[in-house]
Design an enzyme around this catalytic site. Structure first.
Site, PDB file in Angstrom:
ATOM      1  CG  HIS A 219      -4.407  -4.244   0.465  1.00  9.70           C
ATOM      2  ND1 HIS A 219      -3.437  -3.569  -0.637  1.00  9.70           N
ATOM      3  CD2 HIS A 219      -4.391  -2.967   1.231  1.00  9.70           C
ATOM      4  CE1 HIS A 219      -3.238  -2.369  -0.512  1.00  9.70           C
ATOM      5  NE2 HIS A 219      -3.729  -1.956   0.842  1.00  9.70           N
TER       6      HIS A 219
ATOM      7  CG  ASP B 125      -2.064   0.897   1.032  1.00 10.33           C
ATOM      8  OD1 ASP B 125      -3.042   0.550   0.425  1.00 10.33           O
ATOM      9  OD2 ASP B 125      -1.841   2.218   1.534  1.00 10.33           O
TER      10      ASP B 125
ATOM     11  CE1 TYR C 258      -5.635   6.715  -0.485  1.00 12.79           C
ATOM     12  CE2 TYR C 258      -5.067   6.988   1.811  1.00 12.79           C
ATOM     13  CZ  TYR C 258      -5.183   6.314   0.679  1.00 12.79           C
ATOM     14  OH  TYR C 258      -5.438   4.856   0.933  1.00 12.79           O
TER      15      TYR C 258
END
Length: 375
Positions: free
Chosen positions: A352, A175, A301
């Site tokens: 993930h 990630d 982000y």
């Protein structure tokens, strides 16, 4: 560099209980699955367990079994686990989490990596393990100015490893941890090799003109992600502050925002508790709730969402653990222009959250890959 222990006050736990008890609930979803989001019945069940059955003090003690520290880098406090191996020739390794993860993800792999002889391995497989909390996450400081993106974090991690006395080390991550690890690999610095369970690749011209079965599966996953999974990233990369008010004020909002991703992104056969215990899910949520990091974590982000695009290739030796339920899968040909891939392992299962879901598979791959670069 100062020692650190997690020490949550009773007042903080009382406040959490009060907020959980007085949650204002929405009506139920209009479907009988998760397609509109985390279902009301399960959310209420998990929140009730959080309030009545979850023992934070026991979980806090379990986290505190790992030596933790805080050090200031560029005037920002960075929290990290630093577990040294009992084996003299252990290899230093920095492991980086992402969103919506935390250092909680690594509880199952730290001991086998640092003390392999106690966990079925060899002394020559040993690592000194460093697990930092990303800026704005967990017990690290929250940036008050812009600029703490992937590039700066990668430089900070190299500084951290040098400060710990490691002039040669490896890096691992998934990630956001994959983006940071990839950038460490570009920078080189003290790092000699990287390993990732989420390689960042781009479709090749050949894959678009004459797609193989792997290409077709990757394109299908990309289409699904954009249609059904990408809403969180659009919100966090454009308006993280607006989102943060709800996440920092409501523990149920923070729980729902995170746990839905553990359902969607893990190899869990339809329910997160097929892979994670309730305590494990809530341990991770607690690191966001207790630190009020709903907004500060989302800002990464805003800072760096473009970091997953095409960049300079990594020249350092790179190992890849390719898990079948990764949210965005990049076949090896997509990744080879971006990495100097010297080991690629196609995993039989897992998603993930590799260290959390399939610790044994990840440990074995990390040991095998870094054995090629230790000396």
């Amino acid at each position: 560099m100062a020692p650190f222990r997690i020490a949550v006050t009773d007042d903080e736990l009382d406040d959490l209980l009060r907020r959980l008890t007085h949650t204002r609930w929405p009506e139920a979803e209009c479907v009988d699955d998760w397609s509109q989001g985390i279902p009301l019945a399960y959310t209420r069940e998990l929140a009730a367990y959080w309030a009545e059955g979850y023992d934070w003090r026991a979980r806090e003690a379990a986290l505190n079994r790992f030596p933790q520290f805080v050090t200031a880098i560029d005037d920002l406090d960075i929290h990290f686990i630093h577990q040294r191996s009992p084996h003299e020739d252990a290899f230093p390794l920095v492991i980086t989490h992402g969103w919506p993860g935390s250092i909680v993800e690594f509880q199952k792999i730290i001991a086998p990596l640092t003390d392999p002889t106690a966990h079925g391995g060899r002394a020559e497989d040993a690592f000194h393990v460093v697990c930092p909390s990303l800026p704005g996450y967990g017990f690290s400081g929250k940036p008050t100015t812009t600029g703490w993106g992937v590039e700066r974090i990668a430089t900070a991690w190299d500084t951290l490893m040098g400060r710990l006395g490691y002039e040669r080390y490896g890096a691992q991550g998934g990630d956001w941890g994959a983006a940071v690890t990839t950038q460490i690999g570009r920078n080189i610095g003290r790092c000699c090799a990287i390993h990732t369970n989420m390689p960042i690749g781009q479709p090749t011209a050949e894959s678009m003109q004459n797609p193989t079965e792997d290409d077709q599966a990757a394109f299908a996953a990309m289409k699904h992600y954009r249609k059904w999974e990408a809403g969180y990233s659009m919100q966090q990369s454009t308006r993280p502050q607006t989102l943060g008010y709800g996440l920092v004020d409501s523990p149920v909002a923070q729980l729902a925002w995170i746990v839905e991703k553990f359902w969607s992104w893990s190899d869990c056969d339809g329910h997160p508790e097929n892979v994670f215990s309730r305590d494990e899910l809530l341990d991770n949520v607690m690191l966001y709730w207790l630190t009020g990091s709903g907004a500060s974590s989302a800002r990464l982000y805003w800072e760096s969402f473009g970091a997953f695009g095409k960049r300079e290739p990594v020249s350092l030796p790179t190992g890849v653990a390719d898990f079948p339920k990764e949210i965005l899968r990049s076949p090896r040909p997509w990744c080879e222009p971006q990495y100097n891939i010297t080991r690629w392992t196609t995993m039989p299962r897992g998603g993930h959250f590799a260290a959390f879901e399939q610790p044994e598979l990840l440990i074995e791959d990390v040991r095998t890959f870094f054995a090629t670069v230790r000396s």
